[in-house]
Design an enzyme around this catalytic site. Structure first.
Site, PDB file in Angstrom:
ATOM      1  N   HIS A  98       4.029   1.466   2.225  1.00  0.00           N
ATOM      2  CA  HIS A  98       5.221   0.787   1.707  1.00  0.00           C
ATOM      3  C   HIS A  98       5.865   1.631   0.609  1.00  0.00           C
ATOM      4  O   HIS A  98       7.095   1.760   0.552  1.00  0.00           O
ATOM      5  CB  HIS A  98       4.849  -0.569   1.096  1.00  0.00           C
ATOM      6  CG  HIS A  98       4.244  -1.548   2.052  1.00  0.00           C
ATOM      7  ND1 HIS A  98       2.957  -2.016   1.928  1.00  0.00           N
ATOM      8  CD2 HIS A  98       4.754  -2.168   3.150  1.00  0.00           C
ATOM      9  CE1 HIS A  98       2.702  -2.880   2.892  1.00  0.00           C
ATOM     10  NE2 HIS A  98       3.764  -2.989   3.649  1.00  0.00           N
TER      11      HIS A  98
ATOM     12  N   GLN B 222       7.078 -14.960  12.755  1.00  0.00           N
ATOM     13  CA  GLN B 222       6.579 -13.851  13.563  1.00  0.00           C
ATOM     14  C   GLN B 222       5.087 -13.947  13.831  1.00  0.00           C
ATOM     15  O   GLN B 222       4.519 -13.081  14.493  1.00  0.00           O
ATOM     16  CB  GLN B 222       6.944 -12.512  12.931  1.00  0.00           C
ATOM     17  CG  GLN B 222       6.231 -12.181  11.639  1.00  0.00           C
ATOM     18  CD  GLN B 222       6.850 -10.962  10.978  1.00  0.00           C
ATOM     19  OE1 GLN B 222       7.974 -10.983  10.497  1.00  0.00           O
ATOM     20  NE2 GLN B 222       6.115  -9.867  10.947  1.00  0.00           N
TER      21      GLN B 222
ATOM     22  N   HIS C  16       0.864  -1.184   0.000  1.00  0.00           N
ATOM     23  CA  HIS C  16       0.000   0.000   0.000  1.00  0.00           C
ATOM     24  C   HIS C  16       0.894   1.225   0.000  1.00  0.00           C
ATOM     25  O   HIS C  16       2.128   1.120   0.008  1.00  0.00           O
ATOM     26  CB  HIS C  16      -0.960  -0.022   1.199  1.00  0.00           C
ATOM     27  CG  HIS C  16      -0.293  -0.231   2.523  1.00  0.00           C
ATOM     28  ND1 HIS C  16       0.580   0.680   3.071  1.00  0.00           N
ATOM     29  CD2 HIS C  16      -0.334  -1.272   3.405  1.00  0.00           C
ATOM     30  CE1 HIS C  16       1.011   0.230   4.238  1.00  0.00           C
ATOM     31  NE2 HIS C  16       0.476  -0.964   4.462  1.00  0.00           N
TER      32      HIS C  16
HETATM   33  N1  LIG Z   1       1.031   3.245   7.109  1.00  0.00           N
HETATM   34  C1  LIG Z   1       2.348   3.023   7.062  1.00  0.00           C
HETATM   35  N2  LIG Z   1       3.203   4.058   7.033  1.00  0.00           N
HETATM   36  C2  LIG Z   1       4.551   3.852   6.994  1.00  0.00           C
HETATM   37  N3  LIG Z   1       5.115   2.658   6.992  1.00  0.00           N
HETATM   38  C3  LIG Z   1       4.308   1.596   7.025  1.00  0.00           C
HETATM   39  C4  LIG Z   1       2.886   1.718   7.063  1.00  0.00           C
HETATM   40  N4  LIG Z   1       2.350   0.482   7.091  1.00  0.00           N
HETATM   41  C5  LIG Z   1       3.387  -0.377   7.088  1.00  0.00           C
HETATM   42  N5  LIG Z   1       4.558   0.291   7.043  1.00  0.00           N
HETATM   43  C6  LIG Z   1       5.903  -0.278   7.083  1.00  0.00           C
HETATM   44  O1  LIG Z   1       6.110  -1.127   5.988  1.00  0.00           O
HETATM   45  C7  LIG Z   1       7.022  -2.140   6.392  1.00  0.00           C
HETATM   46  C8  LIG Z   1       6.434  -3.463   6.023  1.00  0.00           C
HETATM   47  O2  LIG Z   1       5.256  -3.648   6.789  1.00  0.00           O
HETATM   48  P1  LIG Z   1       4.179  -4.749   6.497  1.00  0.00           P
HETATM   49  O3  LIG Z   1       4.478  -5.407   5.196  1.00  0.00           O
HETATM   50  O4  LIG Z   1       3.983  -5.579   7.700  1.00  0.00           O
HETATM   51  O5  LIG Z   1       2.871  -3.893   6.263  1.00  0.00           O
HETATM   52  P2  LIG Z   1       1.759  -3.527   7.275  1.00  0.00           P
HETATM   53  O6  LIG Z   1       0.780  -2.662   6.591  1.00  0.00           O
HETATM   54  O7  LIG Z   1       2.426  -3.031   8.508  1.00  0.00           O
HETATM   55  O8  LIG Z   1       1.112  -4.921   7.556  1.00  0.00           O
HETATM   56  P3  LIG Z   1       0.317  -5.388   8.821  1.00  0.00           P
HETATM   57  O9  LIG Z   1      -1.100  -4.989   8.588  1.00  0.00           O
HETATM   58  O10 LIG Z   1       0.567  -6.836   8.738  1.00  0.00           O
HETATM   59  O11 LIG Z   1       0.931  -4.794  10.037  1.00  0.00           O
HETATM   60  C9  LIG Z   1       7.238  -1.988   7.893  1.00  0.00           C
HETATM   61  O12 LIG Z   1       8.435  -1.272   8.091  1.00  0.00           O
HETATM   62  C10 LIG Z   1       6.056  -1.160   8.295  1.00  0.00           C
HETATM   63  O13 LIG Z   1       6.287  -0.377   9.441  1.00  0.00           O
HETATM   64  C1  LIG Z   2       9.862  -6.121   8.973  1.00  0.00           C
HETATM   65  C2  LIG Z   2       9.011  -7.272   8.489  1.00  0.00           C
HETATM   66  C3  LIG Z   2       8.939  -7.232   6.950  1.00  0.00           C
HETATM   67  C4  LIG Z   2       9.683  -8.557   8.899  1.00  0.00           C
HETATM   68  O1  LIG Z   2       8.967  -9.664   8.431  1.00  0.00           O
HETATM   69  C5  LIG Z   2       7.608  -7.201   9.095  1.00  0.00           C
HETATM   70  O2  LIG Z   2       7.624  -7.311  10.463  1.00  0.00           O
HETATM   71  C6  LIG Z   2       6.861  -5.981   8.659  1.00  0.00           C
HETATM   72  O3  LIG Z   2       6.360  -6.052   7.510  1.00  0.00           O
HETATM   73  O4  LIG Z   2       6.783  -4.973   9.377  1.00  0.00           O
HETATM   74  N1  BAL Z   3       3.769  -4.828  10.294  1.00  0.00           N
HETATM   75  C1  BAL Z   3       4.187  -5.775  11.284  1.00  0.00           C
HETATM   76  C2  BAL Z   3       4.061  -7.180  10.827  1.00  0.00           C
HETATM   77  C3  BAL Z   3       3.096  -7.982  11.627  1.00  0.00           C
HETATM   78  O1  BAL Z   3       2.192  -7.436  12.280  1.00  0.00           O
HETATM   79  O2  BAL Z   3       3.193  -9.217  11.609  1.00  0.00           O
END
Ligand SMILES: Nc1ncnc2c1ncn2[C@@H]1O[C@H](COP(=O)(O)OP(=O)(O)OP(=O)(O)O)[C@@H](O)[C@H]1O
Ligand SMILES: CC(C)(CO)[C@@H](O)C(=O)[O-]
Ligand code: BAL
Length: 389
Positions: free
Chosen positions: A90, A114, A87
């Site tokens: 990322h 995790q 999204h």
């Molecule tokens: N809204 C956001 N703003 C900035 N960074 C983000 C945001 N959402 C996720 N990230 C970052 O993107 C990286 C990958 O995160 P991940 O793929 O787990 O996505 P997520 O949206 O956090 O997923 P989840 O819903 O599983 O927590 C991490 O460093 C996370 O902190």
């Molecule tokens: C850093 C990471 C990619 C490790 O699997 C996860 O925790 C996440 O997406 O934030």
């Molecule tokens: N964004 C953190 C990954 C997790 O919740 O598993």
């Protein structure tokens, strides 16, 4: 159990100030943790995302082969670790990485270690085809902006067999295996609710950093405790990389973008801002009212959250949204330990987690969200910056 559509607020490429935030995933969400090769080009040469120069690297060996010449040429390599289901949050990490590095590697790997045994590993959204299309679009955008040093050079999409050569990683607290643990910071808050979470994160990040050997790694402030854990990992194991943390990307109404938001469905999505509203009120108490006391700061958040819950519970079951507060926290920015008073010289981290329960009495044709709208755990935080008194 499952956890946590985004549109975005105006974006910023400024770094988040702690010690070191679209698109909806209405499109098919599959449930495999290793991406297929469809949506990529496999000819006689290396595999690439179609119509791009973005390499798709699937093995540790292929990353090492790709990495070596850049080391010799002194070209900087950035790593943006993700679990896919990309999204705008990322994409902002990738944009920041392209500004200051010659090459950006995005890893897409749903790390089983995790996820606790009762968590949503099986239903976690896997959207490889739309992820690669998103990366292709972003890469064109990056190419058009002359201010960027680099572009997306590769996507690393390993299998679990590659990442865990000694076998499938244990998901139980007492599992045996080769793990990295970062305590005490990894034991509180998210770590208390998800006891194997930070062990899995630290372990997979150690592996990713060792494989890619990045000059810089990019993480989002949305997962603030994760950034503190990663900084400790890098410091304590002398890893030769710089940790960059970027601010949380939010939807128009303030909800932090998160891959898990797809589980919410329409009814719960409207109420999902509750945590953000509570934390914002707490920040206001600190900034505007000038209080430094935990009871006043967190009290302001609790009042908002409980008010919203009461209003929901007054509605009929066919309309209401129920949620449980896992925690509301005011913590030290370096250690994530709870504090009674904010030291203005250090600031603090306001954070919280709520569990949105499945809707009651779903209506005919109601959008319940991905996987039928299971319970969703949402997290969010606000950093109280240090200030001079
Ligand atoms: N809204 C956001 N703003 C900035 N960074 C983000 C945001 N959402 C996720 N990230 C970052 O993107 C990286 C990958 O995160 P991940 O793929 O787990 O996505 P997520 O949206 O956090 O997923 P989840 O819903 O599983 O927590 C991490 O460093 C996370 O902190
Ligand atoms: C850093 C990471 C990619 C490790 O699997 C996860 O925790 C996440 O997406 O934030
Ligand atoms: N964004 C953190 C990954 C997790 O919740 O598993």
């Amino acid at each position: 159990e499952s956890f946590s559509s985004p549109q975005t607020r105006p974006q910023t490429t400024q770094r988040a100030t702690i010690p070191s935030s679209s698109r909806t995933m209405a499109s098919a969400c599959r449930t495999s943790s290793s991406p297929p090769s469809r949506g990529t080009t496999r000819t006689a040469g290396p595999e690439k995302i179609p119509s791009t120069s973005i390499r798709v690297l699937r093995s540790v060996e292929s990353v090492r082969r790709w990495r070596k010449p850049h080391l010799l040429d002194h070209r900087s390599v950035a790593l943006v670790p993700t679990m896919g289901a990309l999204h705008e949050g990322h994409l902002n990490l990738i944009r920041a990485a392209a500004k200051e590095n010659h090459h950006v590697v995005v890893s897409v790997y749903v790390n089983p270690a995790q996820f606790g045994i009762k968590e949503d590993l099986a239903s976690y959204p896997v959207t490889w085809e739309s992820d690669t299309a998103t990366l292709a679009r972003l890469d064109r955008e990056l190419a058009d902006d002359g201010a960027n040093l680099g572009r997306i050079s590769a996507v690393f999409a390993p299998t679990t067999a590659d990442m865990y050569p000694s076998g499938f990683p244990g998901q139980e607290v007492d599992s045996k295996g080769s793990f990295v643990t970062i305590t005490p910071v990894g034991e509180v808050l998210e770590g208390a609710s998800r006891p194997t979470f930070f062990r899995g994160v630290a372990t997979v990040c150690m592996k990713l950093f060792n494989i890619v050997q990045p000059e810089r790694v990019y993480f989002g402030q949305k997962d603030v405790q994760q950034t503190v854990v990663i900084r400790s990992l890098v410091r304590d194991f002398m890893l030769n990389t710089e940790v960059v943390v970027m601010p949380t990307t939010r939807a128009e109404d303030g909800l932090a973008l998160s891959s898990r938001n797809v589980y919410l469905g329409e009814r719960r999505r409207k109420v999902a801002t509750v945590l953000w509203k509570g934390l914002s009120k707490a920040e206001e108490a600190y900034l505007r009212d000038g209080t430094r006391e935990r009871k006043d700061i967190l009290g302001a958040a609790e009042e908002v959250v409980h008010g919203i819950l009461e209003a929901q519970m007054a509605l009929p079951p066919s309309e209401r949204v129920r949620f449980e507060v896992d925690y509301l926290s005011l913590a030290d920015p370096q250690t994530m330990q709870e504090i009674e008073v904010v030291d203005p010289a250090k600031g603090g981290i306001l954070s919280g987690a709520i569990r949105m329960l499945p809707v009651e009495e779903p209506q005919e044709g109601e959008d319940l969200g991905h996987s039928g709208g299971p319970a969703v755990r949402l997290i969010d935080n606000i950093i109280l910056a240090p200030r001079s008194e």
